[in-house]
Scaffold this active site. Structure first.
Site, PDB file in Angstrom:
ATOM      1  N   HIS A   1      -0.482   9.039  14.845  1.00  0.00           N
ATOM      2  CA  HIS A   1      -1.726   9.154  14.073  1.00  0.00           C
ATOM      3  C   HIS A   1      -2.874   9.471  15.029  1.00  0.00           C
ATOM      4  CE1 HIS A   1      -5.441   7.040  12.475  1.00  0.00           C
ATOM      5  NE2 HIS A   1      -5.197   7.924  11.524  1.00  0.00           N
TER       6      HIS A   1
ATOM      7  N   HIS B   1     -12.265  13.195  15.703  1.00  0.00           N
ATOM      8  CA  HIS B   1     -12.289  12.332  14.524  1.00  0.00           C
ATOM      9  C   HIS B   1     -13.624  12.545  13.822  1.00  0.00           C
ATOM     10  CE1 HIS B   1     -11.333   8.117  12.697  1.00  0.00           C
ATOM     11  NE2 HIS B   1     -10.930   9.114  11.931  1.00  0.00           N
TER      12      HIS B   1
ATOM     13  N   ASP C   1      -1.163 -20.172  30.401  1.00  0.00           N
ATOM     14  CA  ASP C   1      -1.933 -20.784  31.485  1.00  0.00           C
ATOM     15  C   ASP C   1      -2.272 -22.240  31.169  1.00  0.00           C
ATOM     16  OD1 ASP C   1      -4.107 -20.823  29.748  1.00  0.00           O
ATOM     17  OD2 ASP C   1      -5.076 -19.069  30.641  1.00  0.00           O
TER      18      ASP C   1
END
Length: 736
Positions: A335, A380, A691
């Site tokens: 896409h 776009h 962590d």
């Protein structure tokens, strides 16, 4: 008199170092196969003009280092050969795009010459070093030689089986004073950077055993590069492989061909592995010519080879029937392929197309808009994303790579916002650039047929699929012969009901939300029949502005052929997509199950009756890269997830492993699950680091179809920054 524990340990370490030295000598030999004249030419170096400098065009002296590890580019920049993905002659990167090139020409006062230019593409972000040589001969020679060198290194390197390049690079980076040696303190810092946390006394003993040449610098013992390779192999000894070897050898010091054949047959389920095959394996991994059996070091080398990867060997190549209509296949699809960032402000690059094609994508998207000077552009629309000339995308981003990684048809999904006149220009560009590769008219596909052509019939062909413009120019319309898009079911049904005549077949293209809405309205039988004869493409909804991805599995379960994802966004859903297509040699086409093709009247296992039992033992991890902020209080764990039919969804994770040591964490935990639809199921392995604040980070992952799982002891290579990272596990599939 019995030996003391210390004496026994020292003797074993000395025996190991001898075999390790032999292995390192073997690892270094392939470099000799690279032609000497190529190496000498690259090491001699040459001056080039940097075509994309920060301030003004600069001269760079580029040369190959003596160890064949990196290109030195001026005094401050180095590009490691292991990071290089491509070498391109001519103007084939964004730097050499027409608009960018003209701006730089005006700024610098002179013009570049295409036949004198080449580019080196490197790194996960696909950076480029764009150069112009003094003449065309120099540019072409360097491009060819550099490309040949990279191909030679790739051919002899096989992920975890050859760690020498990775370790050589680590050694060079740790050798900050360029002395060619590492002290004990430097080795300890390097081990820490490589995520190896061992007790200092043990490291010190291995360091002294590796210092066979007794080198000293400033009064300290030091290791040269070769000794460091010995040292690391001693540090990374794997006890689980030693245990497997001892069980196979049945108490003997070495593994006979007969015992190896038994191991391959019983544990690895390699039914073709007879005595002769076992003998050939022993020869292939031979380190000591005098022994006709397999030693422990040779067994470890064999177990780390690609032969023992988690993906079935036959699935590395195309292995499915490629003579069915293309609507019968899942097709790897992208896409907004041009984007390398988000959907609003992200950059556009031809590297987006190259990267997608490298990963087996066979449906690329082009958003076309009217551009200046009567030249269509790609971006776009109505956003601040950067723009590309459509002609350059076709010529530089698609044509050179269209069939480099897969021979099967490539679909260009065109979002058409062009005016009538620029549609005609774009159609002419398609014809001129792709020439005979373009599937150009109804006569080429025999007019209107009852079913689509097959991937084999369409080998080497580029197919145009277009949506958007209300009025399509005749020049562009004549190219729409396989795929004409409809944006929803109503438009498609109107087309069918009115028996509208056209020279193309139908593709329904919808966002994920629209597709989910429509698919929910249909019964399983209707959906199954519909996707047997009609192509569907589903793309991310407009709200995914950060270029995130949906899970393609949901749409594959309905028989949707093209689940288009943002290939620039790494993560679980893209990994699932890449894993799905490993089933058929990563060629971008995978056959759908028979019951989604109408070959079986009813969906199997509809009652939920399992067909397989999957047994797994997650044993250990190897060379896990260090995470940002990692401490000894951090913990590693493995996550296993199966996606497919909802009945088969499964999650499992190992216990947390303390101390944050990424060298060889050991879990040895079992799990099992039953599977109803193995042909739909994709399994994902992930290693995660937690962590001290319980924040989780993905270290690396690997996905593949459940049908592609190889049985026995296997390594799953992790998609991390380091190619040597992996998970070691045991797999067994039982038919029910």
């Amino acid at each position: 008199m019995a030996s003391s524990p210390t004496q026994t340990d020292d003797r074993m370490l000395n025996e190991n170092i001898i075999s390790t030295q032999e292995k390192c000598q073997i690892d270094s030999e392939p470099s000799k196969r690279i032609h000497d004249d190529v190496v000498i030419s690259l090491q001699r170096g040459a001056w080039f003009l940097n075509a994309r400098p920060t301030e003004g065009r600069q001269l760079l002296y580029v040369s190959l280092d003596q160890d064949l590890v990196k290109f030195q580019c001026g005094p401050a920049k180095a590009i490691y050969l292991s990071d290089i993905t491509d070498v391109r002659y001519g103007w084939k990167t964004d730097t050499f795009g027409e608009t960018t090139r003209k701006k730089n020409d005006l700024r610098c006062g002179f013009r570049l010459k295409e036949d004198c230019c080449f580019s080196i593409v490197y790194g996960s972000q696909r950076h480029t070093l764009d150069l112009q040589a003094k003449d065309a001969t120099t540019a072409q020679t360097w491009a060819n030689n550099a490309s040949g060198l990279i191909e030679s290194i790739r051919a002899r390197s096989s992920s975890r089986s050859d760690k020498s390049e990775w370790l050589k690079r680590a050694f060079k980076e740790a050798d900050t004073d360029r002395s060619g040696f590492l002290s004990f303190d430097e080795c300890c810092r390097l081990l820490s950077n490589l995520n190896v946390n061992l007790e200092t006394p043990k490291v010190g003993k291995l360091f002294q055993l590796s210092n066979t040449n007794r080198h000293r610098e400033r009064g300290e013992s030091v290791l040269d590069e070769k000794e460091f390779l010995h040292f690391y192999n001693l540090v990374s000894e794997r006890k689980e492989l030693t245990t497997i070897f001892q069980n196979c050898a049945q108490g003997d010091a070495n593994l006979s061909a007969n015992n190896l054949a038994n191991f391959l047959n019983k544990e690895q389920e390699m039914k073709h592995a007879d005595l002769a095959y076992a003998q050939r394996l022993i020869e292939r991994h031979k380190l000591q010519n005098a022994i006709q059996e397999m030693t422990l070091s040779e067994f470890q080398s064999m177990m780390n080879s690609p032969l023992f990867d988690i993906l079935k060997e036959e699935h590395l190549q195309v292995n499915q029937d490629m003579d069915q209509p293309i609507s019968n296949y899942y097709i790897s699809s992208s896409h907004n392929t041009y984007l390398i960032g988000d959907q609003l402000m992200g950059g556009s690059s031809i590297e987006g197309y190259v990267s997608a094609l490298e990963r087996g994508c066979r449906c690329l998207e082009l958003d076309l808009w009217d551009g200046p000077n009567n030249q269509p552009i790609i971006y776009h629309g109505h956003t601040k994303t950067t723009k590309l000339l459509a002609r350059e995308v076709l010529a530089k981003g698609i044509k050179p790579f269209a069939f480099k990684f897969s021979p099967f048809p490539l679909i260009l999904s065109v979002e058409n916002h062009l005016s009538f006149s620029q549609q005609t220009i774009f159609a002419e560009d398609l014809r001129q650039i792709f020439e005979s590769a373009l599937l150009s008219g109804p006569e080429e596909v025999g007019g209107m047929k009852s079913s689509l052509l097959t991937p084999n019939q369409l080998r080497g062909k580029i197919i145009i699929k277009a949506t958007g413009a209300k009025v399509c120019s005749p020049a562009l319309l004549s190219l729409l012969n396989i795929c004409r898009s409809y944006t929803n079911f109503e438009k498609y049904e109107y087309h069918v009901n009115t028996r509208h005549k056209s020279a193309c077949y139908c593709v329904i293209s919808m966002s994920e939300l629209e597709a989910s809405t429509y698919l929910k309205k249909l019964t399983a039988d209707v959906t199954q029949n519909f996707t047997c004869r009609t192509m569907m493409r589903v793309y991310p909804t407009a709200t995914r502005m950060a270029s995130s991805n949906f899970n393609p599995v949901h749409y594959w379960n309905f028989g949707v052929q093209m689940a288009a994802l943002n290939f620039q966004t790494l993560g679980k859903n893209l990994e699932i997509n890449i894993g799905r297509f490993r089933r058929n040699g990563s060629c971008g086409y995978v056959l759908k199950p028979d019951w989604l093709l109408g070959k079986i009247e009813r969906i199997p296992a509809l009652s939920g009756k399992p067909r397989k039992t999957l047994l797994m033992r997650i044993i250990s991890g190897q060379n896990l890269p260090k995470r940002p902020g990692q401490t000894k209080k951090g913990q590693f764990y493995v996550s296993v997830r199966i996606e497919g039919h909802p009945l088969d969804f499964y999650k499992f994770r190992t216990n947390y492993l303390m101390n944050g040591n990424g060298l060889n964490p050991f879990w040895n935990e079992k799990t099992e699950t039953k599977i109803c639809f193995p042909e739909l199921a994709v399994i994902c392995f992930s290693v995660k680091y937690v962590d001290a604040y319980k924040i989780k980070q993905t270290v690396g992952s690997y996905c593949l179809p459940v049908e592609s799982l190889a049985p026995g002891y296997r390594h799953a290579p992790l998609s991390s920054a380091d190619l040597v990272s992996s998970i070691f596990l045991y797999v067994k599939m039982i038919d029910l």
